[in-house]
Design a protein around this motif. Sequence first.
Motif, PDB file in Angstrom:
ATOM      1  N   GLY A  66       0.810  -1.206   0.000  1.00  0.00           N
ATOM      2  CA  GLY A  66       0.000   0.000   0.000  1.00  0.00           C
ATOM      3  C   GLY A  66       0.844   1.256   0.000  1.00  0.00           C
ATOM      4  N   GLY A  67       0.171   2.404   0.045  1.00  0.00           N
ATOM      5  CA  GLY A  67       0.848   3.694   0.071  1.00  0.00           C
ATOM      6  C   GLY A  67       0.280   4.565   1.182  1.00  0.00           C
ATOM      7  N   THR A  68       0.690   5.829   1.213  1.00  0.00           N
ATOM      8  CA  THR A  68       0.321   6.737   2.302  1.00  0.00           C
ATOM      9  C   THR A  68      -0.116   8.089   1.763  1.00  0.00           C
ATOM     10  OG1 THR A  68       1.980   5.673   3.715  1.00  0.00           O
ATOM     11  CG2 THR A  68       1.104   7.781   4.462  1.00  0.00           C
ATOM     12  N   VAL A  69      -1.159   8.649   2.396  1.00  0.00           N
ATOM     13  CA  VAL A  69      -1.674   9.974   2.079  1.00  0.00           C
ATOM     14  C   VAL A  69      -1.866  10.731   3.394  1.00  0.00           C
ATOM     15  CG1 VAL A  69      -3.726  11.220   1.269  1.00  0.00           C
ATOM     16  CG2 VAL A  69      -2.777   9.366  -0.107  1.00  0.00           C
ATOM     17  N   PHE A  70      -1.674  12.050   3.371  1.00  0.00           N
ATOM     18  CA  PHE A  70      -1.832  12.881   4.559  1.00  0.00           C
ATOM     19  C   PHE A  70      -3.032  13.808   4.371  1.00  0.00           C
ATOM     20  CE2 PHE A  70       2.524  11.570   4.291  1.00  0.00           C
ATOM     21  CZ  PHE A  70       2.865  11.251   5.601  1.00  0.00           C
ATOM     22  N   THR A  71      -3.839  13.957   5.432  1.00  0.00           N
ATOM     23  CA  THR A  71      -5.055  14.763   5.324  1.00  0.00           C
ATOM     24  C   THR A  71      -5.197  15.728   6.501  1.00  0.00           C
ATOM     25  OG1 THR A  71      -6.389  13.097   6.495  1.00  0.00           O
ATOM     26  CG2 THR A  71      -6.280  12.934   4.085  1.00  0.00           C
ATOM     27  N   GLY A  72      -5.991  16.781   6.280  1.00  0.00           N
ATOM     28  CA  GLY A  72      -6.290  17.749   7.331  1.00  0.00           C
ATOM     29  C   GLY A  72      -7.710  18.250   7.202  1.00  0.00           C
ATOM     30  N   PHE A  73      -8.653  17.332   7.047  1.00  0.00           N
ATOM     31  CA  PHE A  73     -10.031  17.705   6.721  1.00  0.00           C
ATOM     32  C   PHE A  73     -10.700  18.568   7.788  1.00  0.00           C
ATOM     33  CE2 PHE A  73      -9.868  13.711   4.055  1.00  0.00           C
ATOM     34  CZ  PHE A  73      -9.900  14.376   2.839  1.00  0.00           C
ATOM     35  N   HIS A  74     -10.245  18.480   9.026  1.00  0.00           N
ATOM     36  CA  HIS A  74     -10.872  19.278  10.081  1.00  0.00           C
ATOM     37  C   HIS A  74     -10.679  20.777   9.860  1.00  0.00           C
ATOM     38  CE1 HIS A  74      -6.676  19.162  11.354  1.00  0.00           C
ATOM     39  NE2 HIS A  74      -6.915  20.232  12.086  1.00  0.00           N
ATOM     40  N   LYS A  75      -9.720  21.150   9.007  1.00  0.00           N
ATOM     41  CA  LYS A  75      -9.395  22.560   8.807  1.00  0.00           C
ATOM     42  C   LYS A  75     -10.361  23.283   7.885  1.00  0.00           C
ATOM     43  CE  LYS A  75      -4.482  21.451   9.320  1.00  0.00           C
ATOM     44  NZ  LYS A  75      -3.170  21.392   8.634  1.00  0.00           N
ATOM     45  N   GLY A  76     -11.064  22.529   7.029  1.00  0.00           N
ATOM     46  CA  GLY A  76     -12.007  23.190   6.134  1.00  0.00           C
ATOM     47  C   GLY A  76     -12.109  22.509   4.782  1.00  0.00           C
ATOM     48  N   ASP A  77     -13.071  22.957   3.987  1.00  0.00           N
ATOM     49  CA  ASP A  77     -13.358  22.331   2.694  1.00  0.00           C
ATOM     50  C   ASP A  77     -12.190  22.430   1.720  1.00  0.00           C
ATOM     51  OD1 ASP A  77     -15.858  21.731   3.663  1.00  0.00           O
ATOM     52  OD2 ASP A  77     -16.852  23.431   2.685  1.00  0.00           O
ATOM     53  N   GLU A  78     -11.344  23.442   1.886  1.00  0.00           N
ATOM     54  CA  GLU A  78     -10.218  23.606   0.960  1.00  0.00           C
ATOM     55  C   GLU A  78      -9.218  22.463   1.050  1.00  0.00           C
ATOM     56  OE1 GLU A  78      -8.831  25.139   4.837  1.00  0.00           O
ATOM     57  OE2 GLU A  78     -10.681  25.354   3.678  1.00  0.00           O
ATOM     58  N   GLN A  79      -9.302  21.668   2.114  1.00  0.00           N
ATOM     59  CA  GLN A  79      -8.379  20.560   2.293  1.00  0.00           C
ATOM     60  C   GLN A  79      -8.670  19.393   1.353  1.00  0.00           C
ATOM     61  OE1 GLN A  79      -5.623  20.197   4.370  1.00  0.00           O
ATOM     62  NE2 GLN A  79      -5.830  22.394   4.693  1.00  0.00           N
ATOM     63  N   TRP A  80      -9.856  19.394   0.752  1.00  0.00           N
ATOM     64  CA  TRP A  80     -10.178  18.271  -0.132  1.00  0.00           C
ATOM     65  C   TRP A  80      -9.215  18.181  -1.308  1.00  0.00           C
ATOM     66  CZ3 TRP A  80     -12.123  13.735  -0.714  1.00  0.00           C
ATOM     67  CH2 TRP A  80     -12.258  13.215  -2.001  1.00  0.00           C
ATOM     68  N   GLN A  81      -8.941  19.292  -1.965  1.00  0.00           N
ATOM     69  CA  GLN A  81      -8.097  19.245  -3.149  1.00  0.00           C
ATOM     70  C   GLN A  81      -6.691  18.783  -2.807  1.00  0.00           C
ATOM     71  OE1 GLN A  81      -9.532  19.732  -6.234  1.00  0.00           O
ATOM     72  NE2 GLN A  81      -7.637  18.683  -6.837  1.00  0.00           N
ATOM     73  N   ARG A  82      -6.173  19.259  -1.676  1.00  0.00           N
ATOM     74  CA  ARG A  82      -4.847  18.819  -1.235  1.00  0.00           C
ATOM     75  C   ARG A  82      -4.817  17.301  -1.042  1.00  0.00           C
ATOM     76  NH1 ARG A  82      -3.259  18.681   4.912  1.00  0.00           N
ATOM     77  NH2 ARG A  82      -1.295  17.557   4.741  1.00  0.00           N
ATOM     78  N   ALA A  83      -5.843  16.745  -0.399  1.00  0.00           N
ATOM     79  CA  ALA A  83      -5.892  15.303  -0.162  1.00  0.00           C
ATOM     80  C   ALA A  83      -6.058  14.537  -1.474  1.00  0.00           C
ATOM     81  CB  ALA A  83      -7.031  14.971   0.793  1.00  0.00           C
ATOM     82  N   TRP A  84      -6.928  15.047  -2.339  1.00  0.00           N
ATOM     83  CA  TRP A  84      -7.199  14.307  -3.572  1.00  0.00           C
ATOM     84  C   TRP A  84      -6.012  14.348  -4.524  1.00  0.00           C
ATOM     85  CZ3 TRP A  84      -9.681  10.356  -4.666  1.00  0.00           C
ATOM     86  CH2 TRP A  84      -9.965   9.996  -5.988  1.00  0.00           C
ATOM     87  N   ASP A  85      -5.279  15.441  -4.544  1.00  0.00           N
ATOM     88  CA  ASP A  85      -4.073  15.498  -5.380  1.00  0.00           C
ATOM     89  C   ASP A  85      -3.091  14.395  -4.979  1.00  0.00           C
ATOM     90  OD1 ASP A  85      -5.058  17.652  -6.779  1.00  0.00           O
ATOM     91  OD2 ASP A  85      -3.888  19.158  -5.691  1.00  0.00           O
ATOM     92  N   GLN A  86      -2.923  14.188  -3.676  1.00  0.00           N
ATOM     93  CA  GLN A  86      -2.060  13.091  -3.215  1.00  0.00           C
ATOM     94  C   GLN A  86      -2.665  11.742  -3.582  1.00  0.00           C
ATOM     95  OE1 GLN A  86      -0.575  13.462   1.017  1.00  0.00           O
ATOM     96  NE2 GLN A  86      -2.068  15.138   0.984  1.00  0.00           N
ATOM     97  N   ALA A  87      -3.984  11.619  -3.367  1.00  0.00           N
ATOM     98  CA  ALA A  87      -4.646  10.340  -3.597  1.00  0.00           C
ATOM     99  C   ALA A  87      -4.542   9.909  -5.056  1.00  0.00           C
ATOM    100  CB  ALA A  87      -6.113  10.442  -3.178  1.00  0.00           C
ATOM    101  N   VAL A  88      -4.622  10.861  -5.967  1.00  0.00           N
ATOM    102  CA  VAL A  88      -4.495  10.522  -7.388  1.00  0.00           C
ATOM    103  C   VAL A  88      -3.109   9.952  -7.676  1.00  0.00           C
ATOM    104  CG1 VAL A  88      -4.361  11.516  -9.707  1.00  0.00           C
ATOM    105  CG2 VAL A  88      -6.234  12.160  -8.173  1.00  0.00           C
TER     106      VAL A  88
END
Length: 297
Positions: A66-88
């Motif tokens: 597997g692999g690893t992704v880092f998230t900060g969703f508690h900070k706000g909706d703008e965190q989605w793009q940051r997470a999804w860019d890594q996830a892609v």
Amino acid sequence: MRIGTAPDSWGVWFPEHPRQIPWQRFLDEVQAAGYHWIELGPYGYLPTDPHQLEDELGARDLKLSGGTVFTGFHKGDEQWQRAWDQAVQVGSLVHALGAEHIVVIPDMWRSDLTGEALEPRTLDAEQWDRLARGQERLGKALWEEYGVRQQFHSHADSHVGTRREVVRLLELTDPRYVNLCLDTGHYAYYGGDNLRLIQEHPDRIGYLHLKQVDPELLFEVLKNDTPFADAAAEVMVEPPAGIPEFGPIIEAVAAIDPDIFAIVEQDMPGVDIDVPLKIATRTREHIFGCSPLTRRR
């Protein structure tokens, strides 16, 4: 269950760092230590071209778990793009190599570079809701786009670390899209009982990181409010010098699903590159001596 290891066990925390072991030597030493499965580690440390990575792993009889992704969703909706860019990036690479898991680590409230407090240590109800909804959305998207499962990793110096915080996350999220990468060392870091969590939430254990913490030094770390990044190399110790004991955990999780991965993650940031191979070899030998329910492949 399938036992593997990760770049973290060789002190690799960053895609590039002058003190880290070269990736070719890392792969050679993983093979020499007797492992067959590895995690991707920080995206960009190992080759990101799927054909090159597959060739390099295949030449050493290694496979990706597997692999690893880092998230900060508690900070706000703008965190989605940051997470999804890594996830892609990570999702497409691990899927191409046949892996089925992405470990998701939440942002820490304290900087792992400077030790500076970046935000409050606890979340309010609204932040918990944003965290849960974000992780569910990510888990659903990962499954639908790449056929990989999200495994949430509670972590020292993060907002999800104690038993109550981990259980709250489970209560707020859909098990179809959010389950746990139970890191035995990080969960024990805040006094969590790994076996109790496994017994009470067997359907939410999707992946393991095997790690031990020094229970005496841990009190010094917590008392003195030492940042985890500064304490990691000392407080996360070579098995069997710490807690929790691996044998009962392996047997409890194998009873749930014998195909779950148990990946060794020995936190050793900044370690001398000549040190990890012997530790990794001894750790594998110790784990395989803990229970007959372990296997290399």
